[in-house]
Design a protein around this motif. Structure first.
Motif, PDB file in Angstrom:
ATOM      1  N   GLU A 183       3.822  14.472 -18.146  1.00  0.00           N
ATOM      2  CA  GLU A 183       3.618  13.045 -18.354  1.00  0.00           C
ATOM      3  C   GLU A 183       2.900  12.806 -19.691  1.00  0.00           C
ATOM      4  OE1 GLU A 183       3.116  11.419 -13.771  1.00  0.00           O
ATOM      5  OE2 GLU A 183       1.391  11.459 -15.122  1.00  0.00           O
ATOM      6  N   PRO A 184       3.096  11.635 -20.266  1.00  0.00           N
ATOM      7  CA  PRO A 184       2.340  11.310 -21.475  1.00  0.00           C
ATOM      8  C   PRO A 184       0.837  11.328 -21.198  1.00  0.00           C
ATOM      9  CG  PRO A 184       4.137   9.755 -21.148  1.00  0.00           C
ATOM     10  CD  PRO A 184       4.035  10.559 -19.904  1.00  0.00           C
ATOM     11  N   LYS A 185       0.078  11.820 -22.184  1.00  0.00           N
ATOM     12  CA  LYS A 185      -1.384  11.860 -22.075  1.00  0.00           C
ATOM     13  C   LYS A 185      -1.991  11.021 -23.186  1.00  0.00           C
ATOM     14  CE  LYS A 185      -1.668  14.804 -18.643  1.00  0.00           C
ATOM     15  NZ  LYS A 185      -2.196  14.386 -17.302  1.00  0.00           N
ATOM     16  N   GLY A 186      -3.003  10.248 -22.842  1.00  0.00           N
ATOM     17  CA  GLY A 186      -3.660   9.424 -23.835  1.00  0.00           C
ATOM     18  C   GLY A 186      -4.434  10.258 -24.837  1.00  0.00           C
ATOM     19  N   VAL A 187      -4.261   9.952 -26.106  1.00  0.00           N
ATOM     20  CA  VAL A 187      -4.917  10.672 -27.191  1.00  0.00           C
ATOM     21  C   VAL A 187      -6.019   9.827 -27.810  1.00  0.00           C
ATOM     22  CG1 VAL A 187      -4.567  11.681 -29.480  1.00  0.00           C
ATOM     23  CG2 VAL A 187      -2.842  12.018 -27.704  1.00  0.00           C
ATOM     24  N   ALA A 188      -5.687   8.603 -28.132  1.00  0.00           N
ATOM     25  CA  ALA A 188      -6.647   7.696 -28.766  1.00  0.00           C
ATOM     26  C   ALA A 188      -6.181   6.268 -28.535  1.00  0.00           C
ATOM     27  CB  ALA A 188      -6.763   7.978 -30.261  1.00  0.00           C
ATOM     28  N   SER A 189      -7.114   5.354 -28.541  1.00  0.00           N
ATOM     29  CA  SER A 189      -6.758   3.945 -28.397  1.00  0.00           C
ATOM     30  C   SER A 189      -7.779   3.084 -29.110  1.00  0.00           C
ATOM     31  CB  SER A 189      -6.646   3.549 -26.924  1.00  0.00           C
ATOM     32  OG  SER A 189      -7.860   3.752 -26.253  1.00  0.00           O
ATOM     33  N   ILE A 190      -7.356   1.871 -29.421  1.00  0.00           N
ATOM     34  CA  ILE A 190      -8.235   0.921 -30.091  1.00  0.00           C
ATOM     35  C   ILE A 190      -7.958  -0.461 -29.536  1.00  0.00           C
ATOM     36  CG2 ILE A 190      -6.601   0.645 -32.013  1.00  0.00           C
ATOM     37  CD1 ILE A 190      -9.080   0.254 -33.842  1.00  0.00           C
ATOM     38  N   ALA A 191      -9.032  -1.168 -29.236  1.00  0.00           N
ATOM     39  CA  ALA A 191      -8.916  -2.553 -28.784  1.00  0.00           C
ATOM     40  C   ALA A 191      -8.983  -3.457 -30.001  1.00  0.00           C
ATOM     41  CB  ALA A 191     -10.039  -2.883 -27.807  1.00  0.00           C
ATOM     42  N   ASN A 192      -7.914  -4.152 -30.302  1.00  0.00           N
ATOM     43  CA  ASN A 192      -7.910  -5.024 -31.474  1.00  0.00           C
ATOM     44  C   ASN A 192      -8.820  -6.240 -31.282  1.00  0.00           C
ATOM     45  OD1 ASN A 192      -6.199  -3.526 -33.102  1.00  0.00           O
ATOM     46  ND2 ASN A 192      -4.371  -4.397 -32.156  1.00  0.00           N
ATOM     47  N   THR A 193      -9.227  -6.526 -30.070  1.00  0.00           N
ATOM     48  CA  THR A 193     -10.109  -7.667 -29.832  1.00  0.00           C
ATOM     49  C   THR A 193     -11.510  -7.427 -30.374  1.00  0.00           C
ATOM     50  OG1 THR A 193     -10.532  -6.743 -27.649  1.00  0.00           O
ATOM     51  CG2 THR A 193      -8.872  -8.490 -27.799  1.00  0.00           C
ATOM     52  N   ASP A 194     -11.999  -6.212 -30.219  1.00  0.00           N
ATOM     53  CA  ASP A 194     -13.375  -5.954 -30.635  1.00  0.00           C
ATOM     54  C   ASP A 194     -13.578  -4.617 -31.335  1.00  0.00           C
ATOM     55  OD1 ASP A 194     -14.551  -5.205 -27.228  1.00  0.00           O
ATOM     56  OD2 ASP A 194     -13.169  -4.164 -28.568  1.00  0.00           O
ATOM     57  N   GLY A 195     -12.492  -3.878 -31.556  1.00  0.00           N
ATOM     58  CA  GLY A 195     -12.582  -2.634 -32.311  1.00  0.00           C
ATOM     59  C   GLY A 195     -13.042  -1.420 -31.539  1.00  0.00           C
ATOM     60  N   ARG A 196     -13.254  -1.552 -30.225  1.00  0.00           N
ATOM     61  CA  ARG A 196     -13.673  -0.369 -29.456  1.00  0.00           C
ATOM     62  C   ARG A 196     -12.585   0.693 -29.511  1.00  0.00           C
ATOM     63  NH1 ARG A 196     -13.734  -1.663 -24.153  1.00  0.00           N
ATOM     64  NH2 ARG A 196     -12.649  -3.603 -24.657  1.00  0.00           N
ATOM     65  N   LYS A 197     -13.033   1.943 -29.580  1.00  0.00           N
ATOM     66  CA  LYS A 197     -12.107   3.059 -29.707  1.00  0.00           C
ATOM     67  C   LYS A 197     -12.375   4.107 -28.643  1.00  0.00           C
ATOM     68  CE  LYS A 197     -11.979   2.470 -34.739  1.00  0.00           C
ATOM     69  NZ  LYS A 197     -12.217   3.118 -36.065  1.00  0.00           N
ATOM     70  N   TYR A 198     -11.369   4.902 -28.426  1.00  0.00           N
ATOM     71  CA  TYR A 198     -11.464   6.040 -27.512  1.00  0.00           C
ATOM     72  C   TYR A 198     -10.728   7.214 -28.123  1.00  0.00           C
ATOM     73  CZ  TYR A 198      -9.828   9.197 -23.899  1.00  0.00           C
ATOM     74  OH  TYR A 198      -9.505  10.330 -23.197  1.00  0.00           O
ATOM     75  N   TYR A 199     -11.291   8.407 -27.911  1.00  0.00           N
ATOM     76  CA  TYR A 199     -10.607   9.636 -28.301  1.00  0.00           C
ATOM     77  C   TYR A 199     -10.685  10.626 -27.146  1.00  0.00           C
ATOM     78  CZ  TYR A 199     -11.057   7.861 -33.074  1.00  0.00           C
ATOM     79  OH  TYR A 199     -10.989   7.086 -34.200  1.00  0.00           O
TER      80      TYR A 199
END
Length: 128
Positions: A44-60
């Motif tokens: 299955e696809p696995k999350g690598v990184a994400s960004i919330a364009n509303t407030d700039g929060r990021k995840y790695y």
């Protein structure tokens, strides 16, 4: 029509860098979280990184923290994934996906199918 166009994949040796781009159209870009996922055959696809364009929060994801960087250009409706110090285990097809309500900090526990808009993917191969 919503479109997410991923580009920038290719083959690179270990230790090299690649830059992936996700150009988004057809939705209110600033209201969405954009995530990068990667998938290897049979998994299955696995999350690598994400960004919330509303407030700039990021995840790695822990496997890429310190090597990958995600950024968003709201003028160009584009999300960039800068991948440095590539490893063979980074080899996968990379997809960008959008969801209006996704929380980046929850990406590791959020099912990939919660993201309701997906691009076609771009292949990254890391080998010498």
């Amino acid at each position: 029509e919503v479109q997410l166009q991923a580009s920038g994949g290719g083959q690179a040796p270990p230790g090299a860098s690649l830059t992936l781009s996700c150009e988004v159209s057809g939705l209110a870009f600033g209201d969405y979280t954009i995530g990068w996922f990667r998938q290897i055959p049979g998994k299955e696809p696995k999350g690598v990184a994400s960004i919330a364009n509303t407030d700039g929060r990021k995840y790695y994801h822990a496997s890429v923290k310190g090597r990958f960087a995600i950024s968003s250009d709201n003028r160009k409706n584009t999300v960039i994934l800068q991948m440095n110090s590539l490893k063979p285990e980074d080899t996968a097809r990379y997809y960008c996906a959008a969801d209006r309500y996704a929380d980046p900090q929850s990406m590791e526990t959020t099912p990939y199918y919660s993201y309701d808009r997906w691009g076609q993917g771009t292949l990254v191969t890391v080998s010498s």
